[in-house]
Write an enzyme that holds these catalytic residues in place. Structure first.
Site, short mmCIF file in Angstrom:
data_model
loop_
_atom_site.label_atom_id
_atom_site.label_comp_id
_atom_site.label_asym_id
_atom_site.label_seq_id
_atom_site.Cartn_x
_atom_site.Cartn_y
_atom_site.Cartn_z
CD GLU A 1 23.93 27.81 34.56
OE1 GLU A 1 24.50 28.74 34.40
OE2 GLU A 1 23.57 27.72 35.86
CD GLU B 1 28.42 37.76 31.87
OE1 GLU B 1 27.70 38.83 31.04
OE2 GLU B 1 29.11 38.08 32.72
CG HIS C 1 31.46 41.11 42.63
ND1 HIS C 1 32.74 41.40 42.29
CD2 HIS C 1 31.12 39.92 42.26
CE1 HIS C 1 33.04 40.55 41.37
NE2 HIS C 1 32.25 39.69 40.95
CG HIS D 1 28.13 40.63 39.96
ND1 HIS D 1 27.10 39.91 40.36
CD2 HIS D 1 28.62 39.92 38.81
CE1 HIS D 1 26.89 38.72 39.67
NE2 HIS D 1 27.52 38.73 38.62
CG ASP E 1 27.08 32.91 31.74
OD1 ASP E 1 28.12 32.91 32.55
OD2 ASP E 1 25.96 33.14 31.64
NE ARG F 1 33.23 42.45 32.75
CZ ARG F 1 34.53 42.46 32.84
NH1 ARG F 1 35.03 43.45 32.13
NH2 ARG F 1 35.39 41.68 33.70
C1 UD1 Z 1 32.62 37.40 36.38
C2 UD1 Z 1 31.78 36.82 35.31
C3 UD1 Z 1 30.18 36.97 35.18
C4 UD1 Z 1 29.66 36.30 36.76
C5 UD1 Z 1 30.48 36.98 37.90
C6 UD1 Z 1 30.40 36.29 39.13
C7 UD1 Z 1 32.83 37.17 33.01
C8 UD1 Z 1 33.01 38.03 31.97
N1 UD1 Z 1 32.19 37.64 33.85
O1 UD1 Z 1 32.38 38.66 36.29
O2 UD1 Z 1 29.65 36.36 34.20
O3 UD1 Z 1 28.52 36.55 36.87
O4 UD1 Z 1 32.09 36.78 37.58
O5 UD1 Z 1 30.69 36.97 40.18
O6 UD1 Z 1 33.28 36.07 33.01
N2 UD1 Z 1 37.60 40.61 42.33
C9 UD1 Z 1 38.66 40.28 43.34
N3 UD1 Z 1 38.61 39.12 44.00
C10 UD1 Z 1 37.61 38.15 43.52
C11 UD1 Z 1 36.95 38.33 42.55
C12 UD1 Z 1 36.88 39.49 41.84
O7 UD1 Z 1 39.49 41.32 43.64
O8 UD1 Z 1 37.73 37.11 44.34
C13 UD1 Z 1 37.77 41.67 41.61
C14 UD1 Z 1 39.20 41.98 40.64
O9 UD1 Z 1 39.53 43.41 40.68
C15 UD1 Z 1 38.47 41.79 39.18
C16 UD1 Z 1 37.16 42.35 39.31
O10 UD1 Z 1 36.65 41.82 40.69
O11 UD1 Z 1 39.42 42.35 38.41
C17 UD1 Z 1 36.04 41.67 38.44
O12 UD1 Z 1 36.21 40.26 38.08
P1 UD1 Z 1 35.71 39.69 36.78
O13 UD1 Z 1 35.95 38.06 36.74
O14 UD1 Z 1 36.48 40.43 35.77
O15 UD1 Z 1 34.33 40.31 36.64
P2 UD1 Z 1 33.12 39.70 37.43
O16 UD1 Z 1 32.10 40.98 37.25
O17 UD1 Z 1 33.42 39.00 38.77
N1 UDP Z 2 26.95 33.97 46.79
C1 UDP Z 2 27.58 33.43 47.74
N2 UDP Z 2 27.96 34.72 48.49
C2 UDP Z 2 27.58 35.90 48.53
C3 UDP Z 2 26.78 36.22 47.29
C4 UDP Z 2 26.37 35.13 46.37
O1 UDP Z 2 28.01 32.34 47.96
O2 UDP Z 2 27.86 36.74 49.27
C5 UDP Z 2 26.42 32.77 45.65
C6 UDP Z 2 24.93 32.96 45.46
O3 UDP Z 2 24.26 32.03 46.42
C7 UDP Z 2 25.09 32.00 43.96
C8 UDP Z 2 26.32 32.56 43.52
O4 UDP Z 2 26.93 33.19 44.53
O5 UDP Z 2 25.17 30.61 44.04
C9 UDP Z 2 26.08 33.49 42.60
O6 UDP Z 2 27.27 34.25 42.21
P1 UDP Z 2 27.37 35.60 41.20
O7 UDP Z 2 26.14 36.31 41.80
O8 UDP Z 2 28.66 36.09 41.79
O9 UDP Z 2 27.26 35.24 39.72
P2 UDP Z 2 26.28 34.86 38.65
O10 UDP Z 2 25.40 33.93 39.18
O11 UDP Z 2 25.58 36.33 38.38
O12 UDP Z 2 27.14 34.54 37.58
#
Ligand code: UD1
Ligand code: UDP
Length: 370
Positions: free
Chosen positions: A123, A137, A243, A210, A101, A212
């Site tokens: 999924e 999502e 995160h 984390h 999603d 949004r």
């Molecule tokens: C995204 C997904 C969410 C998922 C989450 C998992 C969407 C809309 N959201 O949300 O469904 O649950 O990933 O974690 O697709 N950033 C870094 N380095 C990284 C990752 C993130 O710096 O490796 C920072 C960046 O500033 C980025 C911000 O995190 O802009 C947010 O990342 P983004 O992918 O936009 O949203 P998530 O909340 O991670």
């Molecule tokens: N996870 C990880 N390291 C961490 C925290 C979570 O590898 O420090 C793993 C967790 O076991 C799960 C996945 O990340 O498999 C969940 O990712 P996240 O919570 O970022 O996204 P969501 O599942 O909410 O989309």
């Protein structure tokens, strides 16, 4: 099918959770002689994605490298849509596989639709039926279901959701969740880590947050609640791998950094994280994937969200939906810490998400396409 007798399957993902759940599929596909496997990452996440790729030893064929600090949904959608168009033109896949999603999955499925390339959705069928929760999502996953030709559902409940929306029975395959495939490779009883050592002789709570839609006041209220719990119970310690989102990190450090029984740490390698939650007393989270992993490990989870698309975990008794209200989270934690009966009820291991062979089932379906 441009390679004689083979299907070219392009697997695309961009975030940490997609990588954790798609790498087992990549590994499985690569063992199949009838599948020519290609991998595209959008790198919607950069560091958190690379951690997973390294652990599973997966090297992408295409890397769109789209991530930017504090990116908006517009940024992710536009960059993925246009970047993936070029990948499709070069790769010419017979099928594209997307996961779950995220905006990566949504935009890459739309790009595939524009070229009329079949999409397989891994999924598929999770629903809250509220497009603002989780946001965006729930919209993404519903939109992908419209585009997908093959729906790989983790459970019968997810299949039921798709049937209710008019998806044809023969297009839905109940496979289990590939996240359980990953979990089977990471959890070991002899796993050693400094964090697990640090928590010895205490009750360890592990938190992740984390989402949004929780950023701002809801997250403040979540953090206040856990802070009160750790302040109140001398035998409780909390580990929170934060995160990479800078907004989340700032708030966590402001509110939680000055208690020595709270450790705020970097995102963990997935094998280390899985073994950490296996050592936890209970988990607090707004994550999706952790709700699927915890029932396998028999760990109670307080889900800090108003809705969940994973009712199977609620039915299994392992999950409890507590929302983001400070008092409700605080009292739910106290109940688990003070009431052994309640704790026992929630920690009975029952895993509704499959047997760890979801990737093999999906590969079987793809091979049958030939
Ligand atoms: C995204 C997904 C969410 C998922 C989450 C998992 C969407 C809309 N959201 O949300 O469904 O649950 O990933 O974690 O697709 N950033 C870094 N380095 C990284 C990752 C993130 O710096 O490796 C920072 C960046 O500033 C980025 C911000 O995190 O802009 C947010 O990342 P983004 O992918 O936009 O949203 P998530 O909340 O991670
Ligand atoms: N996870 C990880 N390291 C961490 C925290 C979570 O590898 O420090 C793993 C967790 O076991 C799960 C996945 O990340 O498999 C969940 O990712 P996240 O919570 O970022 O996204 P969501 O599942 O909410 O989309």
């Amino acid at each position: 099918m441009h390679e004689q007798g083979k299907i070219t399957a392009l697997i695309v993902f961009g975030t940490r959770p997609e990588a954790i759940k798609m790498c087992p599929l990549v590994k499985e596909f690569k063992t199949r002689s009838k599948i020519n496997t290609k991998v595209c990452v959008t790198a919607q996440h950069r560091e958190m994605l690379d951690q997973v790729l390294k652990l599973f030893d997966v090297e992408p064929d295409y890397d769109l490298d789209i991530m930017q600090r504090e990116q908006s949904l517009y940024d992710i959608t536009a960059k993925t849509l246009c970047g993936f168009q070029r990948v499709l033109e070069d790769c010419k896949p017979d099928i594209v596989l997307v996961h779950g999603d995220t905006t990566t999955a949504f935009a890459s499925s739309v790009a595939s639709l524009y070229m009329q390339i079949p999409v397989g959705h891994v999924e598929a069928g999770l629903r809250t039926h509220n497009i603002y929760s989780p946001f965006p999502e729930e919209y993404n996953r519903q939109a992908i279901s419209l585009v997908a030709k093959y729906h790989f559902s983790p459970t019968q409940m997810a299949r039921y959701n798709l049937r209710m929306e008019g998806r044809a029975s023969e297009s839905i395959y109940v496979t289990g969740n590939t996240g359980i495939d990953a979990l089977k490779t990471t959890v070991r009883c002899d796993f050693h880590s400094d964090y697990i050592d640090w928590a010895q002789n205490s009750r360890l709570l592990v938190m992740t947050a984390h989402r949004r839609e929780n950023i701002g006041d809801p997250m403040r209220s979540m953090f206040r609640a856990v802070r009160r719990v750790v302040d109140m119970y001398g035998d409780v310690k909390l580990i929170y791998p934060i995160h990479k989102n800078p907004v989340v990190r700032k708030l966590a450090h402001e509110m939680l950094s000055d208690n020595p029984r709270i450790k705020l740490i970097e995102p963990m390698e997935v094998d280390e994280f899985h073994n950490l939650i296996n050592a936890a007393f209970f988990i607090l989270t707004d994550s999706g994937g952790i709700q699927e992993e915890a029932p396998s490990l028999g760990k109670p989870v307080l889900v800090m969200r108003d809705t969940t698309e994973r009712p199977e975990g609620l039915e299994a008794g392992t999950l409890r939906l507590v929302g983001t209200d400070e008092q409700i989270i605080f009292y739910a934690c106290r109940q688990l810490l003070d009431d052994p009966e309640e704790y026992k009820k929630m920690s009975t291991a029952r895993n509704p998400y499959g047997d760890g062979s979801a990737s093999a089932r999906i590969a079987d379906v793809i091979e049958r396409m030939l």
